[in-house]
Design an enzyme around this catalytic site. Sequence first.
Site, short mmCIF file in Angstrom:
data_model
loop_
_atom_site.label_atom_id
_atom_site.label_comp_id
_atom_site.label_asym_id
_atom_site.label_seq_id
_atom_site.Cartn_x
_atom_site.Cartn_y
_atom_site.Cartn_z
N ALA A 10 -39.38 -64.65 -22.34
CA ALA A 10 -39.32 -64.39 -23.79
C ALA A 10 -38.05 -63.65 -24.18
O ALA A 10 -38.03 -62.93 -25.17
CB ALA A 10 -40.54 -63.59 -24.23
N ALA A 11 -36.96 -63.86 -23.42
CA ALA A 11 -35.74 -63.07 -23.66
C ALA A 11 -34.77 -63.73 -24.64
O ALA A 11 -33.80 -63.10 -25.05
CB ALA A 11 -35.02 -62.81 -22.33
N ARG A 16 -30.56 -70.03 -33.42
CA ARG A 16 -30.68 -71.21 -34.29
C ARG A 16 -31.82 -71.08 -35.31
O ARG A 16 -31.93 -71.89 -36.22
CB ARG A 16 -30.87 -72.46 -33.44
CG ARG A 16 -29.56 -72.91 -32.78
CD ARG A 16 -29.73 -74.21 -32.03
NE ARG A 16 -30.47 -74.02 -30.79
CZ ARG A 16 -30.78 -75.02 -29.96
NH1 ARG A 16 -30.45 -76.27 -30.26
NH2 ARG A 16 -31.44 -74.78 -28.84
N ASP A 105 -41.59 -69.71 -26.14
CA ASP A 105 -41.34 -70.50 -27.35
C ASP A 105 -42.00 -71.88 -27.26
O ASP A 105 -41.66 -72.77 -28.04
CB ASP A 105 -39.85 -70.64 -27.62
CG ASP A 105 -39.10 -71.37 -26.51
OD1 ASP A 105 -39.72 -71.68 -25.48
OD2 ASP A 105 -37.89 -71.61 -26.68
N ASN A 170 -37.76 -82.73 -17.89
CA ASN A 170 -38.31 -81.45 -17.45
C ASN A 170 -38.73 -80.61 -18.65
O ASN A 170 -37.93 -80.35 -19.56
CB ASN A 170 -37.24 -80.71 -16.63
CG ASN A 170 -37.67 -79.31 -16.25
OD1 ASN A 170 -38.84 -79.07 -15.94
ND2 ASN A 170 -36.74 -78.38 -16.27
N ASN A 369 -60.84 -51.34 -59.54
CA ASN A 369 -61.00 -50.54 -58.32
C ASN A 369 -59.81 -49.64 -58.02
O ASN A 369 -59.88 -48.83 -57.10
CB ASN A 369 -61.22 -51.47 -57.12
CG ASN A 369 -60.10 -52.48 -56.95
OD1 ASN A 369 -59.52 -52.94 -57.92
ND2 ASN A 369 -59.80 -52.84 -55.72
N TYR A 370 -58.71 -49.73 -58.77
CA TYR A 370 -57.48 -49.02 -58.41
C TYR A 370 -56.99 -48.20 -59.60
O TYR A 370 -56.81 -48.73 -60.70
CB TYR A 370 -56.42 -50.04 -57.99
CG TYR A 370 -55.13 -49.46 -57.49
CD1 TYR A 370 -55.10 -48.47 -56.51
CD2 TYR A 370 -53.91 -49.94 -57.97
CE1 TYR A 370 -53.90 -47.96 -56.04
CE2 TYR A 370 -52.70 -49.44 -57.51
CZ TYR A 370 -52.70 -48.45 -56.54
OH TYR A 370 -51.50 -47.94 -56.08
N SER A 388 -70.47 -61.45 -69.46
CA SER A 388 -69.11 -61.95 -69.41
C SER A 388 -68.12 -60.92 -69.96
O SER A 388 -68.44 -60.10 -70.81
CB SER A 388 -68.99 -63.23 -70.23
OG SER A 388 -69.80 -64.25 -69.68
N ARG A 423 -69.03 -50.98 -75.49
CA ARG A 423 -68.08 -51.64 -76.38
C ARG A 423 -68.23 -51.07 -77.79
O ARG A 423 -69.26 -50.47 -78.14
CB ARG A 423 -68.33 -53.15 -76.41
CG ARG A 423 -69.68 -53.54 -76.97
CD ARG A 423 -69.99 -55.01 -76.75
NE ARG A 423 -71.25 -55.40 -77.38
CZ ARG A 423 -71.95 -56.47 -77.06
NH1 ARG A 423 -71.55 -57.25 -76.09
NH2 ARG A 423 -73.06 -56.77 -77.72
#
Length: 453
Positions: A10-11, A16, A105, A170, A369-370, A388, A423
């Site tokens: 993995a070196a 590219r 790879d 190969n 929630n935030y 709704s 409301r």
Amino acid sequence: MTELLSIILAAGEGTRMKSSVPKVLHSVGGLPVVSHVLRTAKAAGSTIAVVVGPNHEAVEQAVTRFEANAHISKQMERKGTAHAVQQARAAFEAAAGHILVLYADTPLVTRETIAEITERLDGGADIVVVGFRPDNPTGYGRLLTEGNRVLAIREHKDATEEERRIGLCNSGILGFRGDTLRSVIDRIDNKNAKGEYYLTDAIELAAGDKKRVDFIEADADELVGVDNRVKLAEAEATFQEFKRIEAMENGVTLRDPKTTWFSWDTEIGRDVTIFPNVVFGPGVKIADNVEIRAFCDIEDAVIGEGATIGPFARIRGGAELGPDVHLGNFVEVKKSKIGAGTKAGHLSYLGDAEIGSKTNIGAGTITCNYDGVNKDKTIIGDNAFIGSNASLVAPVTIGNGAYTASGSVITQDVPDDALAFGRARQETKPGYAPKLRELALAKKAAKLAAKGK
């Protein structure tokens, strides 16, 4: 069972790829390519050694996240594949069994191919070479064979014209008996066009020692190497095709297979139907008899039996949906648990929530929630009805059987079976609509006059 050590190379920098990210950390199916190779090697029962390049701490971290016991060594100078294997000397000198050389790879190599290599080694081969027949062999090393034996591997740059006409190439993947690798690795020289130490030269050395060198053939799709973005896309396409076929063979209906995208760990039960243009990110588990309608994006989620999702739904962030849940168009769920039989049919955001069974979530409902700093939880009980266009400001709890009126902003807890309004009271002014239209038309005329029209 003979012990197996996998040395994963993995070196490479992967220049590219045109990326600041090492090539082996680019993902196929939501998993870094090096992790695919690690996963396959582990599934084959192998211990792991990985050779990385200098300044590849991110690769080391990815390896140890997936395999904490991996032996990691560094190739400080890139002098070829044999030189890379030499850097793992501590691992292969101690290996009691067979040794496999894989490439980080090449993410699609299969456990079946590894099993065939080890079977050949168990059957008396000293080295096993994995070959393949690409549509265009240009650039690949060629296998020079006689019967079932390999005499040598000739790199493309060093091959004669006659050798370049050979179609059997190969892959780079090699299996060794441990004593065979140890006997040849330090005799490999760099007398070639690139001045590098090729691991493939071990074949001729072993043949000279009267060793048996076999080859097996694998499918070219399995051996695609990811060294640029085009090859990355090819690997992704092949991976997706494998996953689609696997899903359909296991009882999943894909209405348009080519538009369904899986991750490496997607789990899907039987009699699931998936409509076109559905994307599964990592961490998805789907039970039996689920229907995923078109244009859904789902990741890190568990979906219970009989659920119906979409179209145009987004489920993410640790969502857990119980049996027979229905989520309709443009519903997003994040880090929420939703109980059996609950429905959210339209245009809702349910984040950091815990919702009971058989509850109805009205169109346009939002769990707020935030607060800009913290994320708080919304809890909704069983058999509740959320009207709704409701905004549920967390932290807030709505009890079992409770109702919230449409258009409400709910900021306080609602007890079981209560009805909550949040409301302003409606005020009606008879005959006032024409006056509003007159004011609006006058405003528009003034704007046009200002523009000289």
